[in-house]
Design an enzyme around this catalytic site. Structure first.
Site, PDB file in Angstrom:
ATOM      1  CB  SER A 207      55.179   6.944  23.288  1.00  0.00           C
ATOM      2  OG  SER A 207      55.065   8.072  24.104  1.00  0.00           O
TER       3      SER A 207
ATOM      4  CG  ASP B 164      59.344  14.609   9.743  1.00  0.00           C
ATOM      5  OD1 ASP B 164      59.371  13.549   9.082  1.00  0.00           O
ATOM      6  OD2 ASP B 164      58.309  15.041  10.290  1.00  0.00           O
TER       7      ASP B 164
ATOM      8  CE  LYS C   4      50.771   6.808  24.542  1.00  0.00           C
ATOM      9  NZ  LYS C   4      51.158   8.237  24.650  1.00  0.00           N
TER      10      LYS C   4
END
Length: 531
Positions: A292, A303, A317
């Site tokens: 999460s 990223d 998740k």
């Protein structure tokens, strides 16, 4: 005039029904007919069933089943469980201020929170709680949830606790006035070496961002030039807190995460450029227990090519829940959107609505498939994406680390597994702590305590204890797992005597993930490069 008004109302009803049926695809009628059937069923059962039925209990049992048909993370929380379910996110609760374990159907105080209500009235680690408010509290009734329910309560309320201290057969009753108990989400902050700071974050609650800033300031005073953020086994928490934390490490206008759902339009979360730690070399540790909000933070760092991610693939998740309350105090957490990392990947692992069994067994399946031991065994279910400098990353099932570190099972044996999973090691460590507390409490720092424990030959003592409690002695397996057994036993005694940070420091010593992180700083400088 009354006749004209009545005619207008009738025409309005007809037009409204026409538009509802033809332009809303009869959806309102479907919902109404579905809910009517449920209501009718409950009325029929209440009115005609052969035996009397508690309709409220029936609804309580039905609601979780209905939500389970949607996805694995939409859940119903009953009114009596709401407080417990929301405490972790708030970062504090009102209670007596102890950490406890349940051994032989009895609460045993493991640690007393410093300056908390229990410490102020003289409760000590090692005390056994045998009654609460004048009623015995031992036996099968003693569960983790029931103990928390009885010990927690409104601030300034009083609870009468009966304790039995080690070496005494008498029960002493102590009145404790409940108070606010902070729940720290950062469990360790220290220097791994002369230049590298370390922060272990175990959850993302309302207070985590402030705790992180404080931890970073402490590391600044220790002249930290590099930083390791450990999110292993961090199951997540609040999305906004993960965004706040990521913002500290990113330059202006970098996408951190975005959310989007069928009824929730896309919302972008971007950095504002005011973060104070935009240039510190950074490594983030993750494993299969990181989920999460942990994945939001790790995904943003990966990223944006801001940090090197080290460890094993995270949980996966990628669903966002909204909390919706009911008048009786119960609530549901309903999935309303997915979240996406800056490259556009949703890291939610695959699931089939209504079939949660396979989803819940996913980590076991990964283990059996060999993923914990070999990077080549990782199965990516989503397409390839690319980071800001063109590195390939994957979605559809967690964050895959830049540097894979296999789980170390070289000392693992069936004897160790049984000793650990049966709870015998925890029981022995607590028993040893209790019996030697006077000697052990003299040690205030980790290194002297570790040296003392290393000279006690505790593995042999444990083996005898385990044999007396049904675990057969197997010399070859014990010899192979000796170092692992010693580490586990010592770590729990250290936890009992010192604190969570000392426990983590001890476990991190010679930890392969920590070694890999330190190697990153000495080679690439922690800023990923295009391959």
């Amino acid at each position: 005039m009354p006749l004209w008004m009545a005619l207008c109302v009738a025409i309005g009803i007809i037009i409204g029904s026409f538009y509802t049926n033809h332009f809303a695809g009869n959806r309102l009628n479907i919902i109404n007919s579905g809910s009517s059937r449920l209501n009718n069923l409950l009325h029929i059962i209440d009115d005609q069933y052969v035996d009397s039925v508690n309709i409220n209990d029936l609804v309580e049992k039905a609601l979780p089943q209905i939500l389970a048909e949607l996805d694995p993370h939409s859940v119903y929380i009953s009114a009596k469980d709401v407080q417990t379910a929301t405490d972790d996110l708030k970062g504090s609760f009102s209670g007596v201020g102890i950490e406890f374990v349940i051994r032989q159907d009895t609460i045993q105080v493991q640690n007393v929170i410093k300056n908390g209500p229990a410490e102020k009235v003289g409760i000590l680690a090692g005390d056994k709680i045998v009654s609460i408010d004048g009623k015995p509290f031992v036996g099968k009734i003693v569960t983790d949830n029931e103990a928390k329910h009885r010990l927690k309560g409104p601030k300034n309320s009083k609870v009468r606790i009966g304790i039995r201290r080690y070496g005494s057969k008498t029960v002493k009753e102590i009145i404790v006035t409940r108070g606010d108990i902070p729940m720290r989400s950062i469990s360790a902050t220290y220097m791994l070496d002369s230049t590298t700071g370390y922060i272990r974050i175990k959850s993302f609650s309302e207070k985590t961002y402030a705790e992180m800033i404080t931890a970073l300031q402490h590391l600044n005073l220790d002249n930290a030039e590099n930083l390791v953020i450990d999110l292993r086994d961090n199951t997540g928490g609040l999305l906004d807190v993960a965004v706040q934390m990521a913002n500290e490490f990113l330059p202006k206008n970098k996408l951190i995460v975005y959310t989007e759902g069928r009824k929730s339009q896309r919302t972008d979360y971007r950095s504002n450029g005011k973060g104070s730690y935009q240039h510190i070399p950074l490594v983030v540790l993750i494993n299969e227990g990181s989920a999460s909000a942990s994945e939001i933070f790790a995904g943003a760092m990966q990223d944006n090519d801001r940090a090197t991610i080290v460890g094993r693939r995270s949980f996966g998740k990628g669903l966002v829940q909204q909390q919706i309350g009911f008048p009786d105090g119960s609530l549901i957490r309903l999935t309303i959107a997915r979240y996406y990392t800056p490259s556009g990947r949703c890291i939610q692992k695959p699931f089939k609505p209504g079939e949660n069994a396979d989803y819940e067994q996913d980590l076991l399946a990964r283990y059996q498939h060999g993923e914990f031991f070999s990077q080549d065994s990782i199965k990516h279910t989503g397409p390839a994406y690319h980071t800001s400098i063109g590195r390939t990353v994957y979605g559809g099932g967690g964050i895959t680390p830049d540097i894979f570190v296999p789980e170390d099972t070289s000392d693992m044996t069936s004897y160790y597994k049984e000793a650990a999973m049966s709870g015998l090691i925890l029981q022995y460590a607590f028993k040893y702590t209790d019996e030697h507390r006077k000697q052990l409490v003299q040690f205030k720092e980790l290194k002297p305590l570790t040296n003392y424990l290393d000279g006690r030959n505790l593995v042999n003592d444990f083996v005898n204890y385990a044999q007396q409690n049904g675990l057969r002695k197997r010399n070859n397996l014990i010899s192979k797992s000796r170092k692992l057994l010693e580490k586990y036993i010592n770590s729990r005694i250290i936890y009992n005597i010192l604190d969570e940070q000392a426990w983590i420091e001890y476990l991190n010593f010679k930890d392969p993930d920590i070694k890999a992180a330190l190697k990153v700083f000495s080679t690439t400088g922690a800023f990923p490069k295009k391959k």
